[in-house]
Structures are given as C-alpha cells and as structure tokens.
Design an enzyme around this catalytic site. Structure first.
Site, PDB file in Angstrom:
ATOM      1  N   HIS A   5      37.722  35.982   1.784  1.00  0.00           N
ATOM      2  CA  HIS A   5      36.858  35.096   2.566  1.00  0.00           C
ATOM      3  C   HIS A   5      36.755  35.660   3.973  1.00  0.00           C
ATOM      4  O   HIS A   5      37.741  36.153   4.527  1.00  0.00           O
ATOM      5  CB  HIS A   5      37.461  33.690   2.609  1.00  0.00           C
ATOM      6  CG  HIS A   5      36.960  32.840   3.735  1.00  0.00           C
ATOM      7  ND1 HIS A   5      37.717  32.572   4.855  1.00  0.00           N
ATOM      8  CD2 HIS A   5      35.769  32.206   3.922  1.00  0.00           C
ATOM      9  CE1 HIS A   5      37.023  31.799   5.672  1.00  0.00           C
ATOM     10  NE2 HIS A   5      35.842  31.569   5.143  1.00  0.00           N
ATOM     11  N   GLY A  63      25.361  16.975   7.139  1.00  0.00           N
ATOM     12  CA  GLY A  63      24.152  16.955   6.324  1.00  0.00           C
ATOM     13  C   GLY A  63      23.645  18.340   6.009  1.00  0.00           C
ATOM     14  O   GLY A  63      22.436  18.547   5.856  1.00  0.00           O
ATOM     15  N   GLY A  64      24.553  19.296   5.895  1.00  0.00           N
ATOM     16  CA  GLY A  64      24.177  20.678   5.626  1.00  0.00           C
ATOM     17  C   GLY A  64      23.663  20.887   4.210  1.00  0.00           C
ATOM     18  O   GLY A  64      23.649  19.979   3.371  1.00  0.00           O
ATOM     19  N   ARG A  65      23.274  22.119   3.937  1.00  0.00           N
ATOM     20  CA  ARG A  65      22.684  22.480   2.647  1.00  0.00           C
ATOM     21  C   ARG A  65      23.805  22.666   1.621  1.00  0.00           C
ATOM     22  O   ARG A  65      24.598  23.600   1.713  1.00  0.00           O
ATOM     23  CB  ARG A  65      21.868  23.761   2.813  1.00  0.00           C
ATOM     24  CG  ARG A  65      21.101  24.201   1.577  1.00  0.00           C
ATOM     25  CD  ARG A  65      20.202  25.371   1.937  1.00  0.00           C
ATOM     26  NE  ARG A  65      19.379  25.791   0.815  1.00  0.00           N
ATOM     27  CZ  ARG A  65      19.691  26.803   0.004  1.00  0.00           C
ATOM     28  NH1 ARG A  65      20.814  27.492   0.198  1.00  0.00           N
ATOM     29  NH2 ARG A  65      18.882  27.147  -0.989  1.00  0.00           N
ATOM     30  N   SER A 119      29.141  33.504   6.690  1.00  0.00           N
ATOM     31  CA  SER A 119      30.326  33.176   5.905  1.00  0.00           C
ATOM     32  C   SER A 119      30.187  33.794   4.526  1.00  0.00           C
ATOM     33  O   SER A 119      29.106  33.764   3.934  1.00  0.00           O
ATOM     34  CB  SER A 119      30.489  31.657   5.780  1.00  0.00           C
ATOM     35  OG  SER A 119      31.670  31.326   5.086  1.00  0.00           O
ATOM     36  N   ASN A 135      34.508  34.790   7.837  1.00  0.00           N
ATOM     37  CA  ASN A 135      33.564  33.930   8.540  1.00  0.00           C
ATOM     38  C   ASN A 135      33.577  34.294  10.014  1.00  0.00           C
ATOM     39  O   ASN A 135      34.638  34.518  10.591  1.00  0.00           O
ATOM     40  CB  ASN A 135      33.948  32.459   8.347  1.00  0.00           C
ATOM     41  CG  ASN A 135      33.137  31.531   9.231  1.00  0.00           C
ATOM     42  OD1 ASN A 135      33.597  31.106  10.281  1.00  0.00           O
ATOM     43  ND2 ASN A 135      31.937  31.226   8.799  1.00  0.00           N
ATOM     44  N   VAL A 136      32.406  34.386  10.608  1.00  0.00           N
ATOM     45  CA  VAL A 136      32.280  34.530  12.062  1.00  0.00           C
ATOM     46  C   VAL A 136      31.170  33.590  12.508  1.00  0.00           C
ATOM     47  O   VAL A 136      30.107  33.524  11.886  1.00  0.00           O
ATOM     48  CB  VAL A 136      31.981  35.985  12.493  1.00  0.00           C
ATOM     49  CG1 VAL A 136      33.244  36.833  12.462  1.00  0.00           C
ATOM     50  CG2 VAL A 136      30.906  36.627  11.625  1.00  0.00           C
ATOM     51  N   ARG A 137      31.401  32.848  13.586  1.00  0.00           N
ATOM     52  CA  ARG A 137      30.456  31.795  13.947  1.00  0.00           C
ATOM     53  C   ARG A 137      30.498  31.514  15.447  1.00  0.00           C
ATOM     54  O   ARG A 137      31.455  31.847  16.134  1.00  0.00           O
ATOM     55  CB  ARG A 137      30.776  30.507  13.182  1.00  0.00           C
ATOM     56  CG  ARG A 137      32.166  29.961  13.472  1.00  0.00           C
ATOM     57  CD  ARG A 137      32.531  28.802  12.563  1.00  0.00           C
ATOM     58  NE  ARG A 137      33.873  28.302  12.848  1.00  0.00           N
ATOM     59  CZ  ARG A 137      34.982  28.779  12.311  1.00  0.00           C
ATOM     60  NH1 ARG A 137      34.917  29.793  11.451  1.00  0.00           N
ATOM     61  NH2 ARG A 137      36.157  28.265  12.620  1.00  0.00           N
ATOM     62  N   HIS A 185      34.383  36.707  -5.330  1.00  0.00           N
ATOM     63  CA  HIS A 185      35.254  36.457  -6.480  1.00  0.00           C
ATOM     64  C   HIS A 185      35.056  37.582  -7.503  1.00  0.00           C
ATOM     65  O   HIS A 185      34.132  37.519  -8.326  1.00  0.00           O
ATOM     66  CB  HIS A 185      34.918  35.112  -7.132  1.00  0.00           C
ATOM     67  CG  HIS A 185      35.210  33.922  -6.280  1.00  0.00           C
ATOM     68  ND1 HIS A 185      36.494  33.490  -6.036  1.00  0.00           N
ATOM     69  CD2 HIS A 185      34.383  33.074  -5.622  1.00  0.00           C
ATOM     70  CE1 HIS A 185      36.445  32.411  -5.269  1.00  0.00           C
ATOM     71  NE2 HIS A 185      35.188  32.144  -4.992  1.00  0.00           N
TER      72      HIS A 185
END
EC number: 1.3.3.3
Length: 307
Positions: free
Chosen positions: A113, A265-267, A99, A115-117, A103
């Site tokens: 932006h 609970g990600g970073r 991701s 994102n690939v997931r 700016h």
C-alpha cells in the site's frame, strides 16, 4: 500546518504524473495495461471534483492492482480528518492524493500500500491551513528478511535528506497505525506513515512527499521480481486468503483514508479499491508451530529494526 503559502497546482501536477508513471510500470511488469476510469462528481453531490482510477483485475501477475488519483473539495471536513484538530472542524476543504494497493496472485509476493496526499482547510476571513500525509507499508503473506530489509532501507533513504530523525519517527508511527487492536497483531511489517505534516514549510515538505512517492517503485518491484516465479499450491493460497481477511478488517474498521472517504461522501468504488479480490476467515484458527505460516506471526508481525 500554519504556513498558508502553498502551490496546489504543483502538487496536483506531481500527483497526476506519479500515478501515470506507476501505472505504466505496473502494466509493463504484469504484461497487462491498467485500464483508466476517469470520473467527476455530479451537481448536487456532497463533494466537488473528480479523479482517475487505474485498475487491473485478473492480470498475469496481479490478481488486483488499483492506483487512484482524486482531487475533491467539500464544505466541511469529515470527523476523521479533524479529530486531532478540533479547531478545524466544520471548515471547507480540498483533498488531493494518490493511493494504491497491489494484491499479487502469488502468495510469496507481498501486498503493498502507498499513499501521498495534501489537504487544505479553508474558512472565510482566515488563512488556509495545509498539511501533507502518506507513506507506504508492506504486508507479506510469507516473510523474507531480505525483502523486509530492502523495503525499509528504501524508505529510510527517501527520508534521509530531510532529517535523520524522520525515518525512525515515521516507522514507529506506521507500526502503531497499521495495528489491528481487536486482534492484537500488526497488519504487516510496516514501513513509514505520516500525517498532519508541514513542519518543514511548503517547499521542503512537498519535496519530502515527492521523495516518498518516487521511492515506491524501487521499494517494491525488486521484491516481486525475486518472488514472482516461486511455486505455490492450495495451502499457500488458503493462507493468503486468511491473511487478506485481516487486511479487510483493518481497512474497514481503522483506516483513516477509508473512513474519510465514506464520511465525506466519496466515490465508493475508489474508496474500496484497496479490497482484495478474495479473502477468508477461519474460526479460531492458528498455524502449526514451526511452519512458515507460524513464523510470519512470530518473526515478522512484530516491530523490528529492519533498516
């Protein structure tokens, strides 16, 4: 989404390579290499796994540029990931993706932006369920038709080998998704967005994901190359801060990726990588009619057939 035959190692290798290629290209464009922050979750945390964040702040061109790779696993899909698939609620999962949000300092250069997931939901005794998601969208501060058409045509070309119906479908999905309901306005000029996607089977769906990821640099770099030397002053920077405020509102209230990360609970540093370095709010402010600022709202922040 029901085909359980997949190769997560190939997806992981592609995503790590994509992050490296984009980070190198952005560093060359800016004149400042992106720093690398490699991280792993510690024992006892809700998520397992790790990733790498490539970050540039106060660069020559980018005020903030971040591109993150993560590969994490958990014991239960968070609500944001299972809302449209209640039958998967509570399953274990693995989520891996790249991701980025860029700016630029110059207000005439748009924020972007991408994102690939891939997500895999697991349950003992049942076949895993996988799907892909992602896309890219452009958020100009000042609108240029040439830039909007280039961005959308590059997105369309990336999807065409996989079906002529995908671009209009994913474009509408993007227009609908990147919309601030409480403001009744679009975040930007859109692009493409897809989620819960595996209808082409693993191989073709993965090929489509790669085509989208590979299209990012040619979709964006020609635009900022055209605009990077455009003169600007305090007026443009003030409007940029105002529009960035809208970006913050969307990301914290509506964005599924942000909600997924926070709920699982990600970073936090990686999740909030998308935040602009500065933003502003003005009470009930509206641009004067006939100005470039007003033209953004009337001509660009509305769904249009750009391609």
């Amino acid at each position: 989404m029901t085909d359980s035959t997949y190769d997560v190692n190939r997806v992981r290798a592609y995503l790590q390579g994509l992050q490296m290629r984009i980070a190198d290209a952005l560093g060359a464009f800016d004149g400042t290499p992106l720093a690398a922050d490699t991280w792993r979750r510690g024992p006892g945390e809700r998520l397992r796994g790790g990733g790498c964040t490539r970050i540039l702040e106060a660069g020559g061109f980018f005020e903030r540029a971040g591109i993150g790779f993560s590969d994490v696993a958990g014991d239960a899909l968070p609500p944001s990931a299972s809302a449209s698939r209640p039958q998967l609620a509570g399953r274990g999962f693995e989520a891996l993706g790249v991701s980025l949000v860029l700016h630029p300092r110059n207000p005439y250069c748009p924020t972007v932006h991408m994102n690939v997931r891939m997500l895999i939901a697991t349950k003992p005794g049942e076949a895993p369920v996988f799907w892909f998601g992602g896309g890219m969208d452009l958020t100009p501060i000042y609108g240029f038709e040439e830039d909007a058409r280039h961005f959308h045509r590059t997105c369309r070309a990336a999807l065409e080998p996989f079906g002529a119906e995908l671009y209009p479908r994913f474009k509408k999905w993007c227009d609908d998704y990147f919309f601030l309901k409480h403001r009744n306005e679009a975040r930007g000029i859109g692009g493409i967005f897809f989620d819960d996607f595996s209808e082409l089977g693993f191989e073709r769906s993965f090929e489509m994901l790669q085509s989208v990821g590979d299209a990012f640099l040619p979709s964006y770099l020609p635009i900022v190359e055209r605009r990077r030397d455009t003169p600007y002053g305090e007026r443009e920077r003030a409007f940029q801060a105002y529009r960035r405020g809208r970006y913050v509102e969307f990301n914290l209230v509506f964005d599924r990726g942000t909600l997924f990360g926070l709920q699982s609970g990600g970073r936090t540093e990686s999740i909030l990588l998308s935040m602009p370095p500065t933003a502003g709010w003005r009470y009930d402010w509206h641009p004067d009619p006939g100005t470039p600022e007003a033209r953004l709202q009337s001509e660009f922040l509305v769904p249009r057939d750009w391609a």
